[in-house]
Design an enzyme around this catalytic site. Sequence first.
Site, PDB file in Angstrom:
ATOM      1  N   CYS A 186       0.872  -1.179   0.000  1.00  0.00           N
ATOM      2  CA  CYS A 186       0.000   0.000   0.000  1.00  0.00           C
ATOM      3  C   CYS A 186       0.905   1.224   0.000  1.00  0.00           C
ATOM      4  O   CYS A 186       2.077   1.116  -0.358  1.00  0.00           O
ATOM      5  CB  CYS A 186      -0.975  -0.022   1.179  1.00  0.00           C
ATOM      6  SG  CYS A 186      -0.219   0.128   2.811  1.00  0.00           S
ATOM      7  N   ARG A 217      -3.339  -0.777   5.229  1.00  0.00           N
ATOM      8  CA  ARG A 217      -3.889  -1.833   4.369  1.00  0.00           C
ATOM      9  C   ARG A 217      -2.966  -3.018   4.176  1.00  0.00           C
ATOM     10  O   ARG A 217      -3.394  -4.169   4.336  1.00  0.00           O
ATOM     11  CB  ARG A 217      -4.285  -1.233   3.011  1.00  0.00           C
ATOM     12  CG  ARG A 217      -5.423  -0.247   3.131  1.00  0.00           C
ATOM     13  CD  ARG A 217      -5.705   0.481   1.853  1.00  0.00           C
ATOM     14  NE  ARG A 217      -4.647   1.457   1.585  1.00  0.00           N
ATOM     15  CZ  ARG A 217      -4.628   2.243   0.524  1.00  0.00           C
ATOM     16  NH1 ARG A 217      -5.570   2.150  -0.387  1.00  0.00           N
ATOM     17  NH2 ARG A 217      -3.660   3.120   0.360  1.00  0.00           N
ATOM     18  N   ASP A 257      -8.841   3.544   1.169  1.00  0.00           N
ATOM     19  CA  ASP A 257      -7.792   3.934   2.106  1.00  0.00           C
ATOM     20  C   ASP A 257      -8.470   4.428   3.380  1.00  0.00           C
ATOM     21  O   ASP A 257      -9.006   5.543   3.404  1.00  0.00           O
ATOM     22  CB  ASP A 257      -6.907   5.023   1.504  1.00  0.00           C
ATOM     23  CG  ASP A 257      -5.697   5.330   2.370  1.00  0.00           C
ATOM     24  OD1 ASP A 257      -5.647   4.856   3.525  1.00  0.00           O
ATOM     25  OD2 ASP A 257      -4.800   6.033   1.889  1.00  0.00           O
TER      26      ASP A 257
END
Length: 156
Positions: A8, A14, A122
Amino acid sequence: MARLVFVCWGNICRSPMAERIARRMIDEQGLDIEVESFGVSEEEAGNPIDRRAARTLIKAGYDPDGHRARKIGAAHIKSADLVVAAEPLHVDRLQRIAPGASNIVLLNDFNPAMDPGTPLIDPWYGDEAGFQETLDDLEAAMEGILRAVQERAARR
């Protein structure tokens, strides 16, 4: 042994969440897969997993401990069977880091509830609900990701 890498932006939300989910599924299924996570940016290097991501993982029964953010390099990409990016922007960055790499894929392309090319949200900019949504998407995609990395490793 198959090698799986999640990526990420900063490696604090993430990708470490994906790494923890994958590790548990790998252990539960007795698979021979090594898994790591990285960021395409070094701005978070050395930092632990985001506290909201950690709380979300703990609530779902995952262990968030021991993570330190790292930036990915060309050697990490080249040595992996599969590099799974959270967003199309990350795919582009990874391809610039390792030109010609054919092992880079988008995470939500393995999520049966998503259209191909859909970025993983996100959650960093939002509240706890975004982290839960991210966890749900990661869990939905993980079976397909684990199957894909094993298939690629078998062709090696």
